[in-house]
Design a protein around this motif. Structure first.
Motif, PDB file in Angstrom:
ATOM      1  N   TYR A  39      37.035  48.393  47.185  1.00 25.48           N
ATOM      2  CA  TYR A  39      36.839  47.157  47.957  1.00 25.48           C
ATOM      3  C   TYR A  39      38.150  46.602  48.527  1.00 25.48           C
ATOM      4  O   TYR A  39      38.224  45.422  48.862  1.00 25.48           O
ATOM      5  CB  TYR A  39      36.112  46.103  47.102  1.00 25.48           C
ATOM      6  CG  TYR A  39      34.676  46.502  46.852  1.00 25.48           C
ATOM      7  CD1 TYR A  39      33.751  46.500  47.889  1.00 25.48           C
ATOM      8  CD2 TYR A  39      34.251  46.934  45.595  1.00 25.48           C
ATOM      9  CE1 TYR A  39      32.442  46.913  47.684  1.00 25.48           C
ATOM     10  CE2 TYR A  39      32.948  47.344  45.385  1.00 25.48           C
ATOM     11  CZ  TYR A  39      32.045  47.329  46.431  1.00 25.48           C
ATOM     12  OH  TYR A  39      30.745  47.739  46.239  1.00 25.48           O
ATOM     13  N   SER A  40      39.190  47.440  48.637  1.00 21.14           N
ATOM     14  CA  SER A  40      40.412  46.968  49.294  1.00 21.14           C
ATOM     15  C   SER A  40      40.036  46.633  50.740  1.00 21.14           C
ATOM     16  O   SER A  40      39.141  47.261  51.326  1.00 21.14           O
ATOM     17  CB  SER A  40      41.483  48.057  49.254  1.00 21.14           C
ATOM     18  OG  SER A  40      41.115  49.092  50.138  1.00 21.14           O
ATOM     19  N   ARG A  94      32.868  42.592  46.429  1.00 21.12           N
ATOM     20  CA  ARG A  94      34.305  42.334  46.294  1.00 21.12           C
ATOM     21  C   ARG A  94      34.528  41.026  45.530  1.00 21.12           C
ATOM     22  O   ARG A  94      35.319  40.946  44.607  1.00 21.12           O
ATOM     23  CB  ARG A  94      34.920  42.248  47.695  1.00 21.12           C
ATOM     24  CG  ARG A  94      36.424  42.095  47.722  1.00 21.12           C
ATOM     25  CD  ARG A  94      36.874  42.048  49.178  1.00 21.12           C
ATOM     26  NE  ARG A  94      38.063  41.238  49.344  1.00 21.12           N
ATOM     27  CZ  ARG A  94      39.297  41.712  49.301  1.00 21.12           C
ATOM     28  NH1 ARG A  94      39.498  42.978  49.088  1.00 21.12           N
ATOM     29  NH2 ARG A  94      40.328  40.908  49.455  1.00 21.12           N
ATOM     30  N   ASN A 117      37.281  49.184  41.452  1.00 20.21           N
ATOM     31  CA  ASN A 117      36.795  48.196  42.422  1.00 20.21           C
ATOM     32  C   ASN A 117      37.884  47.807  43.414  1.00 20.21           C
ATOM     33  O   ASN A 117      37.607  47.604  44.598  1.00 20.21           O
ATOM     34  CB  ASN A 117      36.255  46.965  41.690  1.00 20.21           C
ATOM     35  CG  ASN A 117      34.904  47.274  41.065  1.00 20.21           C
ATOM     36  OD1 ASN A 117      34.108  48.004  41.633  1.00 20.21           O
ATOM     37  ND2 ASN A 117      34.665  46.757  39.866  1.00 20.21           N
ATOM     38  N   ARG A 118      39.144  47.687  42.903  1.00 18.46           N
ATOM     39  CA  ARG A 118      40.232  47.327  43.829  1.00 18.46           C
ATOM     40  C   ARG A 118      40.356  48.372  44.919  1.00 18.46           C
ATOM     41  O   ARG A 118      40.548  48.047  46.073  1.00 18.46           O
ATOM     42  CB  ARG A 118      41.569  47.253  43.069  1.00 18.46           C
ATOM     43  CG  ARG A 118      41.664  46.008  42.237  1.00 18.46           C
ATOM     44  CD  ARG A 118      43.065  45.380  42.316  1.00 18.46           C
ATOM     45  NE  ARG A 118      43.008  44.086  41.653  1.00 18.46           N
ATOM     46  CZ  ARG A 118      43.631  43.799  40.532  1.00 18.46           C
ATOM     47  NH1 ARG A 118      44.442  44.690  39.975  1.00 18.46           N
ATOM     48  NH2 ARG A 118      43.505  42.613  39.986  1.00 18.46           N
ATOM     49  N   THR A 156      28.057  50.481  49.658  1.00 16.47           N
ATOM     50  CA  THR A 156      28.650  49.684  48.582  1.00 16.47           C
ATOM     51  C   THR A 156      28.583  50.497  47.284  1.00 16.47           C
ATOM     52  O   THR A 156      27.752  51.393  47.133  1.00 16.47           O
ATOM     53  CB  THR A 156      27.921  48.325  48.371  1.00 16.47           C
ATOM     54  OG1 THR A 156      26.541  48.578  48.237  1.00 16.47           O
ATOM     55  CG2 THR A 156      28.167  47.359  49.488  1.00 16.47           C
ATOM     56  N   LEU A 163      37.298  48.437  53.109  1.00 17.52           N
ATOM     57  CA  LEU A 163      36.076  47.665  53.356  1.00 17.52           C
ATOM     58  C   LEU A 163      35.828  47.556  54.871  1.00 17.52           C
ATOM     59  O   LEU A 163      34.724  47.817  55.366  1.00 17.52           O
ATOM     60  CB  LEU A 163      36.261  46.285  52.720  1.00 17.52           C
ATOM     61  CG  LEU A 163      35.090  45.323  52.652  1.00 17.52           C
ATOM     62  CD1 LEU A 163      35.277  44.358  51.481  1.00 17.52           C
ATOM     63  CD2 LEU A 163      34.888  44.538  53.915  1.00 17.52           C
ATOM     64  N   ASN A 219      29.351  44.180  51.008  1.00 15.84           N
ATOM     65  CA  ASN A 219      30.719  44.494  50.593  1.00 15.84           C
ATOM     66  C   ASN A 219      31.467  43.249  50.125  1.00 15.84           C
ATOM     67  O   ASN A 219      32.165  43.280  49.110  1.00 15.84           O
ATOM     68  CB  ASN A 219      31.481  45.149  51.751  1.00 15.84           C
ATOM     69  CG  ASN A 219      31.313  46.655  51.731  1.00 15.84           C
ATOM     70  OD1 ASN A 219      32.008  47.350  51.001  1.00 15.84           O
ATOM     71  ND2 ASN A 219      30.358  47.157  52.497  1.00 15.84           N
TER      72      ASN A 219
END
Ligand code: B12
Ligand code: SF4
Length: 466
Positions: free
Chosen positions: A406-407, A436, A402-403, A341, A411, A432
């Motif tokens: 953590y898409s 997210r 982050n997008r 993460t 992920l 995760n």
């Protein structure tokens, strides 16, 4: 004699997280400072610990205390002062200690009856004795405690229901990174508790999962690593069936025996500050330790994960050399290193740090209506003027970072990879999804923050020196 020890909430943080996130970040961690203070308190005092992260209690309905002790990180200071004002209005003396009280002594003195700077171990019994005799002084300094003589924390005083118990085994850090308060606050000398004391305190913790709060559990020198190994051996030998997570520097990966022993002792995750994807960034932040020649971060992360230990990677956005696109670069670097993460934070000048002095001298601290603005000093708001990134741009960079990381496809790939390599896929999935989800909540918070930004920059707003 009745003593209340209070951990104030940060309304900004908890209003967002408590209402809108199922994974309220600040409800899972126990305020260890107050449990330690309670452990130092003689038995003639009845001690109640109040953690406002569980919800602020109805203070008027509670019996009147003889003394109130408040702890605060900088971001908790505004609420700390509200709580102090309430108890002082009843004529109850209020003492404040912890990192903010140490770094912003003058400000804190204006809001409470007494301040304890630095570590409390050597001075707290004196503060209590003075209170009993009606002679509480305005200021005490605990200095650096002799860590070998720690009293165990009172783990019994908080309700169950926290996700993690907490323990500390070392204090201090010699590395003095520009953005970090630890060296200024706990000193450069790495101090270690006696191993039997640590083991018996581990035993006393009710939670199955424990956060080891040390800034660097293993230290940086060979003798530190040797001590960490002895600690892990002792924990494994005690067979406590506890799982724990900790913070460490990347050299954790360099010693197979250390990793094997850590895993045997119950280590399930480690939080590592990578800070910047570029060597120039590491130099700017003073994190020279990560610059070791020939360091292959991906291989290091893999070595840790092979022992079923998850790696949380931490990065910072907003360095002087960070240009538009830095968010994507960080997400790429973190993916490339293979961390489980990613936790990205805004570069934040915290009082008492080298970064604070530098930004202050360059007039680059943007939010300065103190104490009110301290609530934004959570590292999750851009509180400074960054060299190449406007406030809107730096927020965009954070969202992009982050997008990307953590898409859903990334992920799932990460979690599946963990499943394949058998390193706690469930923990990785929960971690995760939690990050997210938090990053989505953060987007709403940023929108509010941006709407208010022009007010923040208004010249009419009060500027207060910290
Ligand atoms: C564990 C930890 C957390 C836990 C907190 C759990 C909790 N509720 O306490 C979590 C993960 C939640 C956390 C969150 C944050 N943290 Co944090 N955290 C730490 C860490 C690693 C250890 C703190 C600890 O438990 N120490 C062990 C106890 C025993 O020591 P202590 O707290 O210092 O207490 C001693 C003295 O200070 C004193 N004392 C403390 N309180 C009081 C009160 C009284 C009355 C008295 C007399 C004495 C006293 O006595 C104690 C015994 O000597 C520190 C690093 C560090 N070395 O301090 C960073 C640190 C405190 N965190 C920091 C930051 C910035 C944050 C965040 C703002 C940002 C972030 N994302 O990390 C958020 C806070 C958000 C919010 N609520 O507003 C900074 C704070 C700097 C500052 N000026 O505020 C630190 C110093 C790290 C750093 N890199 O600089 N954190
Ligand atoms: S960031 Fe970590 S390594 Fe750097 S000074 Fe703080 S505790 Fe030490």
């Amino acid at each position: 004699m009745r003593l209340y020890l209070i951990n104030p909430t940060n309304p900004l943080v908890s209003s967002v997280t408590a209402k809108e996130s199922r994974w309220n970040r600040y409800r899972v961690w126990k305020p260890l400072s107050l449990m330690v203070l309670a452990g130092l308190t003689p038995p003639e005092w009845e001690v109640v610990i109040v953690d406002e992260n569980l919800g602020a209690p109805d203070y008027p309905a509670m019996p009147r205390p003889d003394l109130v002790g408040i702890t605060a990180f900088t971001s908790q200071a505004p609420r700390a002062y509200e709580v102090a004002a309430y108890f002082r209005s009843l004529g109850v003396p209020v003492v404040m200690g912890g990192i903010h009280a140490t770094m912003c002594l003058e400000e804190v003195l204006a809001h409470v009856d007494s301040v304890v700077t630095r570590e409390a171990e050597g001075i707290w019994p004196q503060v209590l004795a003075d209170t009993r005799q009606g002679g509480l002084k305005r200021q005490y300094d605990g200095g650096f405690a002799r860590i070998s003589e720690f009293a165990p924390a009172r783990h019994d005083l908080l309700p169950t229901g926290y996700a993690f118990g907490a323990i500390q085994t070392t204090r201090g850090c010699p590395l003095n990174c520009t953005f970090c308060s630890v060296t200024a606050f706990n000193g450069a000398q790495y101090r270690q508790r006696a191993i039997p004391d640590v083991v018996s305190e581990f035993q006393a913790i009710r939670e199955k999962r424990i956060l080891v709060v040390d800034d660097n559990l293993i230290g940086t020198r060979p003798e530190h690593i040797a001590r960490a190994k002895d600690l892990f051996r002792a924990l494994a030998h005690a067979n406590l069936h506890k799982q724990w997570i900790a913070q460490a520097t990347i050299n954790f990966a360099d010693d197979e025996e250390l990793l094997t022993l850590a895993a045997k002792a119950g280590c399930r995750g480690v939080f590592i500050g990578f800070e910047s994807p570029s060597p120039e960034g590491l130099r700017e932040l003073g994190k020279k330790f990560n610059l070791l020649k020939g360091r292959d971060f991906r291989a290091s992360v893999r070595r840790i994960q092979r022992h079923s230990i998850l790696v949380v990677g931490s990065f910072i956005i907003g360095l002087d050399l960070d240009q538009p696109g830095i968010g994507q670069r960080i997400a790429e670097a973190a993916s490339q290193y293979g961390v489980d993460t990613l936790n990205t934070l805004f570069l934040t000048p915290l009082p008492g740090t080298r970064l604070w002095d530098q930004m202050k001298s360059e007039d680059r601290i943007a939010l300065t209506a103190f104490p009110e603005d301290w609530k934004y000093y959570t590292l999750t708001f851009p509180v400074a003027r960054y060299k190449h990134l406007s406030v809107d741009r730096i927020i965009q960079e954070m969202i992009a970072c982050n997008r990307r990381f953590y898409s859903l496809p990334r992920l799932l790939r990460r979690v599946w990879g963990g499943f394949w390599r058998r390193h706690h896929p469930l923990l990785s999935l929960v971690g995760n999804l939690s990050y997210r989800n938090n990053s989505r909540v953060d987007c709403m918070t940023y929108a509010d923050f941006q709407r208010q930004w022009h007010d923040f920059s208004s010249p009419n707003r009060m500027q207060t020196q910290a």
